[in-house]
Design an enzyme around this catalytic site. Structure first.
Site, short mmCIF file in Angstrom:
data_model
loop_
_atom_site.label_atom_id
_atom_site.label_comp_id
_atom_site.label_asym_id
_atom_site.label_seq_id
_atom_site.Cartn_x
_atom_site.Cartn_y
_atom_site.Cartn_z
N SER A 145 -23.99 -15.75 -24.56
CA SER A 145 -23.00 -16.21 -25.55
C SER A 145 -22.31 -17.45 -25.01
O SER A 145 -22.37 -17.75 -23.81
CB SER A 145 -21.97 -15.09 -25.76
OG SER A 145 -20.83 -15.57 -26.45
N TYR A 158 -15.89 -8.30 -24.31
CA TYR A 158 -17.06 -9.10 -24.72
C TYR A 158 -17.25 -10.28 -23.76
O TYR A 158 -18.36 -10.54 -23.28
CB TYR A 158 -16.86 -9.59 -26.16
CG TYR A 158 -18.07 -10.30 -26.75
CD1 TYR A 158 -19.14 -9.56 -27.24
CD2 TYR A 158 -18.14 -11.68 -26.80
CE1 TYR A 158 -20.25 -10.20 -27.79
CE2 TYR A 158 -19.24 -12.32 -27.34
CZ TYR A 158 -20.29 -11.58 -27.84
OH TYR A 158 -21.39 -12.21 -28.36
P1 NAD Z 1 -25.27 -8.08 -35.28
O1 NAD Z 1 -24.03 -7.26 -35.19
O2 NAD Z 1 -25.80 -8.47 -36.61
O3 NAD Z 1 -26.44 -7.42 -34.44
C1 NAD Z 1 -26.22 -6.62 -33.32
C2 NAD Z 1 -27.42 -5.75 -33.11
O4 NAD Z 1 -27.21 -4.87 -31.99
C3 NAD Z 1 -27.68 -4.86 -34.32
O5 NAD Z 1 -29.07 -4.80 -34.52
C4 NAD Z 1 -27.16 -3.53 -33.89
O6 NAD Z 1 -27.76 -2.45 -34.56
C5 NAD Z 1 -27.52 -3.58 -32.42
N1 NAD Z 1 -26.78 -2.59 -31.66
C6 NAD Z 1 -25.45 -2.56 -31.43
N2 NAD Z 1 -25.13 -1.44 -30.76
C7 NAD Z 1 -26.29 -0.76 -30.56
C8 NAD Z 1 -26.60 0.48 -29.96
N3 NAD Z 1 -25.69 1.27 -29.41
N4 NAD Z 1 -27.89 0.88 -29.94
C9 NAD Z 1 -28.84 0.11 -30.51
N5 NAD Z 1 -28.61 -1.07 -31.10
C10 NAD Z 1 -27.33 -1.49 -31.14
O7 NAD Z 1 -24.92 -9.37 -34.46
P2 NAD Z 1 -25.80 -10.60 -33.94
O8 NAD Z 1 -24.95 -11.77 -34.07
O9 NAD Z 1 -27.17 -10.62 -34.51
O10 NAD Z 1 -25.84 -10.23 -32.39
C11 NAD Z 1 -27.02 -10.19 -31.62
C12 NAD Z 1 -26.69 -10.60 -30.20
O11 NAD Z 1 -26.29 -11.96 -30.20
C13 NAD Z 1 -25.52 -9.82 -29.59
O12 NAD Z 1 -25.78 -9.56 -28.23
C14 NAD Z 1 -24.36 -10.80 -29.72
O13 NAD Z 1 -23.37 -10.58 -28.77
C15 NAD Z 1 -25.08 -12.11 -29.51
N6 NAD Z 1 -24.38 -13.30 -29.99
C16 NAD Z 1 -24.15 -13.52 -31.32
C17 NAD Z 1 -23.53 -14.70 -31.71
C18 NAD Z 1 -23.27 -15.02 -33.15
O14 NAD Z 1 -22.68 -16.07 -33.43
N7 NAD Z 1 -23.68 -14.23 -34.10
C19 NAD Z 1 -23.12 -15.61 -30.77
C20 NAD Z 1 -23.35 -15.35 -29.42
C21 NAD Z 1 -24.01 -14.20 -29.04
#
Ligand code: NAD
Length: 253
Positions: A145, A158
């Site tokens: 991130s 986080y």
């Molecule tokens: P999202 O919330 O849409 O997806 C998160 C995913 O993690 C989902 O598929 C959810 O089901 C899964 N998950 C969460 N807890 C879980 C558990 N206990 N068991 C199994 N699966 C679980 O969000 P996203 O933005 O697609 O996030 C994906 C990754 O990207 C994460 O690690 C997030 O921190 C990172 N991220 C996202 C952004 C952003 O801008 N969206 C930026 C930086 C990092």
């Protein structure tokens, strides 16, 4: 030697592949030819359909709640039972909890650290063990991130987890590069997913974030796929321990 981004014959594991960035990464890897194990606690129907439409590798859904270590060995064994191999691991599943640091609870600390850091480490360990046991190459891609580089506000666990993940990426790269396993991370900027819905719905935060992104828009999940394919492919065989920002230029400001 030709530069290769081809993943034909490879098997990838993508955690949290039912939505958002994980879904886009799974589709991109399948489009490059990989068979993809879709791991998570929710239905993978949308991602299965998108992978089929992409027209490359196949998909298999594996139900797993990654808030505990219970499914770790099973995720690896079910994948290997399916195609006979597990070459690429994308540690994407992650959660976020928002509250002022002064009020933050132990429950919100532990929940985030367990999914974002603890399970990532032990799943990576199980993945590496099966590769090293067979003397085969592999790739681990951690989804970090901007909070691997910056402090942020109201997300203490986080930020700790993603800063820790950058350190873990470097440590594992140092230990496993010599064993043929590339460990790298991608640091997504601000992407339109469930994870950032609260920010996008807050007019002040939304305007402040958009105003700082040189590219001028929130990232679309598909814009992350190229970096994932690069770090999964032979093209990155000499790349170890990096945290690659895909952020529309945010960190360049
Ligand atoms: P999202 O919330 O849409 O997806 C998160 C995913 O993690 C989902 O598929 C959810 O089901 C899964 N998950 C969460 N807890 C879980 C558990 N206990 N068991 C199994 N699966 C679980 O969000 P996203 O933005 O697609 O996030 C994906 C990754 O990207 C994460 O690690 C997030 O921190 C990172 N991220 C996202 C952004 C952003 O801008 N969206 C930026 C930086 C990092």
């Amino acid at each position: 030697m030709a530069v290769s981004f081809d993943l034909t014959g490879k098997t990838a594991i993508v955690t949290g592949a039912n939505t958002g960035l994980g879904q886009a990464i799974a589709v991109a890897l399948a489009g490059a030819g990989a068979d993809v194990a879709l791991v998570g606690r929710s239905s993978m129907a949308d991602t299965e359909a998108a992978v089929a439409k992409a027209g490359g590798g196949r998909s298999l859904s594996i139900q797993a709640d990654l808030s505990t270590l219970e499914p770790v060995e099973r995720v690896i064994s079910e994948t290997v039972d399916w195609t006979g191999r597990a070459d690429i691991l994308v540690n994407n599943a992650g959660i976020i909890r928002r509250a002022d640091a002064i009020d933050f609870t132990e429950a919100d600390w532990d929940a985030v650290m367990d999914v974002n850091l603890k399970t990532v480490f032990f799943l990576s360990q199980a993945f590496a063990r099966q590769l090293i046991g067979k003397g085969e190459r592999g790739k681990i891609i951690n989804i970090a991130s901007l909070l691997s580089f910056q402090g942020g506000i109201r997300i203490p666990s986080y930020t700790a987890s993603k800063s820790g993940l950058a350190g873990l990426t470097r440590l594992l790269a140092c230990e496993w590069a010599g064993k043929g396993i590339n460990v790298n991370a991608i640091a997504p900027g601000y992407f339109s997913t469930n994870n950032t819905e609260a920010l996008r719905n807050d007019p002040d935060r939304n305007a402040a974030i958009l105003g700082r992104i040189p590219a001028g828009h929130w990232g679309e999940p598909e814009e992350l796929g190229g970096a994932a394919v690069f770090l999964a492919a032979p093209a990155s065989d000499y790349v170890h321990g990096i945290v690659l920002p895909v952020d529309g230029g945010w960190l360049a400001r």
